[in-house]
Design a protein around this motif. Sequence first.
Motif, short mmCIF file in Angstrom:
data_model
loop_
_atom_site.label_atom_id
_atom_site.label_comp_id
_atom_site.label_asym_id
_atom_site.label_seq_id
_atom_site.Cartn_x
_atom_site.Cartn_y
_atom_site.Cartn_z
N GLY A 1 58.10 13.00 1.53
CA GLY A 1 57.42 12.21 1.11
C GLY A 1 56.49 12.36 0.25
N ILE A 2 57.22 12.24 -0.57
CA ILE A 2 56.55 12.43 -2.15
C ILE A 2 56.35 10.79 -2.96
CG2 ILE A 2 56.22 13.38 -4.30
CD1 ILE A 2 56.67 15.46 -2.32
N ASP A 3 54.65 10.28 -3.11
CA ASP A 3 54.71 9.60 -4.01
C ASP A 3 54.43 8.95 -5.32
OD1 ASP A 3 54.10 8.27 -0.99
OD2 ASP A 3 51.79 9.43 -1.01
N ARG A 4 54.60 10.35 -5.90
CA ARG A 4 54.99 9.95 -7.62
C ARG A 4 56.29 10.50 -8.12
NH1 ARG A 4 51.42 13.90 -10.92
NH2 ARG A 4 52.17 13.28 -12.24
N ARG A 5 57.10 9.97 -8.11
CA ARG A 5 57.96 9.24 -8.54
C ARG A 5 58.20 8.88 -9.58
NH1 ARG A 5 60.25 6.31 -2.92
NH2 ARG A 5 58.81 8.13 -1.38
N TYR A 6 59.24 9.12 -10.55
CA TYR A 6 59.39 8.87 -11.80
C TYR A 6 61.02 8.95 -12.72
CZ TYR A 6 53.98 10.70 -12.50
OH TYR A 6 53.24 10.99 -12.39
N GLY A 7 61.17 7.77 -12.93
CA GLY A 7 62.64 7.81 -13.09
C GLY A 7 62.71 7.92 -15.01
N ASP A 8 61.71 8.98 -15.71
CA ASP A 8 61.67 9.64 -17.27
C ASP A 8 61.02 10.83 -17.19
OD1 ASP A 8 62.17 9.37 -19.65
OD2 ASP A 8 60.18 8.61 -19.62
N CYS B 1 61.36 13.81 -9.95
CA CYS B 1 61.64 11.99 -11.25
C CYS B 1 63.24 12.05 -11.14
CB CYS B 1 61.34 13.48 -12.64
SG CYS B 1 62.35 12.56 -13.84
N ASP B 2 63.57 11.24 -10.83
CA ASP B 2 65.15 11.29 -12.19
C ASP B 2 65.45 10.38 -12.21
OD1 ASP B 2 67.99 12.65 -9.85
OD2 ASP B 2 68.19 10.83 -10.84
N ARG B 3 66.68 10.03 -13.28
CA ARG B 3 66.62 8.57 -13.90
C ARG B 3 67.39 8.08 -13.18
NH1 ARG B 3 70.58 12.02 -18.18
NH2 ARG B 3 72.56 12.27 -16.65
N ASP B 4 67.83 8.18 -11.84
CA ASP B 4 68.77 7.39 -10.86
C ASP B 4 67.69 6.89 -9.95
OD1 ASP B 4 70.14 6.35 -8.68
OD2 ASP B 4 71.91 8.17 -8.38
N PRO B 5 67.62 5.88 -9.84
CA PRO B 5 66.20 5.19 -8.91
C PRO B 5 66.45 5.39 -7.35
CG PRO B 5 67.79 3.61 -10.37
CD PRO B 5 67.98 4.83 -10.58
N GLU B 6 68.25 5.33 -7.13
CA GLU B 6 68.66 5.55 -5.48
C GLU B 6 68.23 6.97 -5.06
OE1 GLU B 6 72.82 5.18 -3.19
OE2 GLU B 6 72.36 4.21 -5.29
N ARG B 7 68.64 8.25 -6.07
CA ARG B 7 68.33 9.40 -5.18
C ARG B 7 66.61 9.67 -5.67
NH1 ARG B 7 71.13 11.86 -3.01
NH2 ARG B 7 69.87 13.38 -3.15
N LEU B 8 66.23 9.09 -6.79
CA LEU B 8 64.58 9.26 -6.26
C LEU B 8 63.64 8.86 -4.97
CD1 LEU B 8 62.65 9.62 -8.41
CD2 LEU B 8 62.14 7.56 -9.35
N LYS B 9 64.36 7.51 -4.71
CA LYS B 9 64.22 7.08 -3.54
C LYS B 9 64.84 8.21 -2.04
CE LYS B 9 63.78 2.82 -0.40
NZ LYS B 9 63.09 3.19 0.70
N ILE B 10 65.48 8.71 -2.17
CA ILE B 10 66.19 9.05 -0.93
C ILE B 10 65.14 10.56 -1.02
CG2 ILE B 10 67.82 10.60 -0.68
CD1 ILE B 10 70.26 8.23 -1.28
N VAL B 11 65.04 11.63 -2.34
CA VAL B 11 64.03 11.96 -1.71
C VAL B 11 62.38 11.99 -2.03
CG1 VAL B 11 63.60 14.69 -3.28
CG2 VAL B 11 65.85 13.42 -3.21
N GLY B 12 62.49 11.12 -1.87
CA GLY B 12 60.84 11.04 -2.30
C GLY B 12 60.41 10.48 -0.92
N ASP B 13 61.58 9.44 -0.05
CA ASP B 13 61.24 8.93 1.25
C ASP B 13 60.92 10.53 2.12
OD1 ASP B 13 61.04 6.74 0.19
OD2 ASP B 13 62.86 5.39 1.13
N GLN B 14 62.49 11.25 1.93
CA GLN B 14 62.60 12.45 2.92
C GLN B 14 61.71 13.17 2.71
OE1 GLN B 14 66.16 13.69 1.65
NE2 GLN B 14 66.20 15.64 3.47
N ALA C 1 68.93 20.05 -5.18
CA ALA C 1 67.89 19.24 -4.62
C ALA C 1 67.04 19.86 -3.70
CB ALA C 1 67.02 18.19 -5.85
N ILE C 2 67.62 19.59 -2.80
CA ILE C 2 67.30 18.48 -1.69
C ILE C 2 67.57 19.73 -1.04
CG2 ILE C 2 68.34 18.34 1.33
CD1 ILE C 2 68.20 15.89 -0.53
N ASN C 3 67.91 21.22 -1.06
CA ASN C 3 67.51 22.21 -1.01
C ASN C 3 65.91 23.05 -1.34
OD1 ASN C 3 69.94 22.94 0.60
ND2 ASN C 3 71.08 23.17 -1.21
N GLN C 4 66.43 23.00 -2.36
CA GLN C 4 64.89 23.22 -3.34
C GLN C 4 64.27 22.86 -3.01
OE1 GLN C 4 67.72 24.30 -7.16
NE2 GLN C 4 65.90 23.53 -7.97
N MET C 5 64.04 20.94 -2.45
CA MET C 5 62.31 20.70 -2.03
C MET C 5 62.46 21.63 -0.51
SD MET C 5 61.67 18.66 -3.90
CE MET C 5 60.67 17.55 -2.87
#
Length: 343
Positions: free
Chosen positions: A49-56, A34-47, A15-19
């Motif tokens: 700059g996406i604020d809207r983040r979902y675990g589900d 969206c990712d059910r893994d909070p760690e992956r969600l944070k890494i990609v969201g921070d990298q 997904a990093i390539n897709q982003m």
Amino acid sequence: MTELKGALIGCGFFAINQMHAWNDVRGAGIVAICDRDPERLKIVGDQFGIDRRYGDAEALFADGGFDFVDIATTVQSHRFLVELAAANKVPAICQKPFAKTLSDAKAMVEACRNAGIPLMVHENFRWQTPIQAVRKALDADAIGTPFWGRFSFRSAYDVFSGQPYLAEGERFIIEDLGIHTLDIARYILGDVRSVTARTKRVNPRIKGEDVATILLDHENDATSVVDVSYATRLSREPFPETLIELDGSEGTIRLTQGYGLEITNAKGTTTTDVSPKLLSWASRPWHNIQESVYAIEQHWVDQLERGAEHSTSGADNLKTFALVEAAYDSAARGQTIDVGAIL
Ligand code: NAD
Ligand code: 89V
């Protein structure tokens, strides 16, 4: 032009390539992830700059506010997520392999058709610059009518370090990599009537097959061989290049290692460098694949704007997916499989 808003589900390895590619695409951008893994969600969201983040994913769709969804999860969740997109009438891109089985893939295409939404499979290898160059040479009638082809991907690259799940499935190289090669064979030589395949597992540390040799009878009477291996150690590692040989009534095409395109016909031989671009965020040797991610995403937006069918629509991808099923079936039974009978 109005910027289309996208949501991406699955913030893992690819997904990093897709982003990155979405940042470059004209006419669209990602507004939620969206990712059910909070760690992956944070890494990609921070990298990115996406604020809207979902675990589900259901919560993501319930909130809405996006024009399409890009599903970048592994295959287990594809059917659920595509059907969720259809239920919410949101156009969807789904990563390959499209589904776990051909019957799931058919149901997913049907769900999107009934919902009236576009569905594209992220089958990006046909969008690679060297593959496009081969297609253009054929379209320019450089070798007349092709009657034979070879589509070859042989490597010893360690794919398991980045994608450990590839070592764990009962099926490996045809489902994961051969699916791209089979799609290229269809893209270059057309749809396929029948499939004969043989498989092997050479690496004892993985569960599935890592070598496959597949013979294709195309509907236009051309014959091709798709051969894929992750057990082939070479003096120069070709990963992730697909090498192509085509013989036609008026000449030959060879796509050689190092991205050379050699065309021989009555005028003689020309050799052209058809290397992919190294995009600002890309890294070798992945840049060939990374550039094709950008190309397929741009195609998604362009075709949505035109209201036109995507090159790798869900319906088109059923014909590639059927070759995967047919290859496994052929290897298991030692028989030739009629593709029309399973489509
Ligand atoms: P990965 O396991 O690294 O990432 C998948 C992510 O999806 C994980 O973070 C996981 O937590 C998340 N996820 C799974 N199910 C979910 C769900 N229901 N809801 C929300 N999040 C969910 O996998 P990857 O290596 O990034 O591969 C993803 C897909 O991309 C696979 O289908 C793979 O075959 C494909 N892929 C394609 C290419 C290509 O060139 N087209 C290259 C590599 C991988
Ligand atoms: O494209 C893919 O699906 C990848 C790789 C090229 C490594 O096989 O899994």
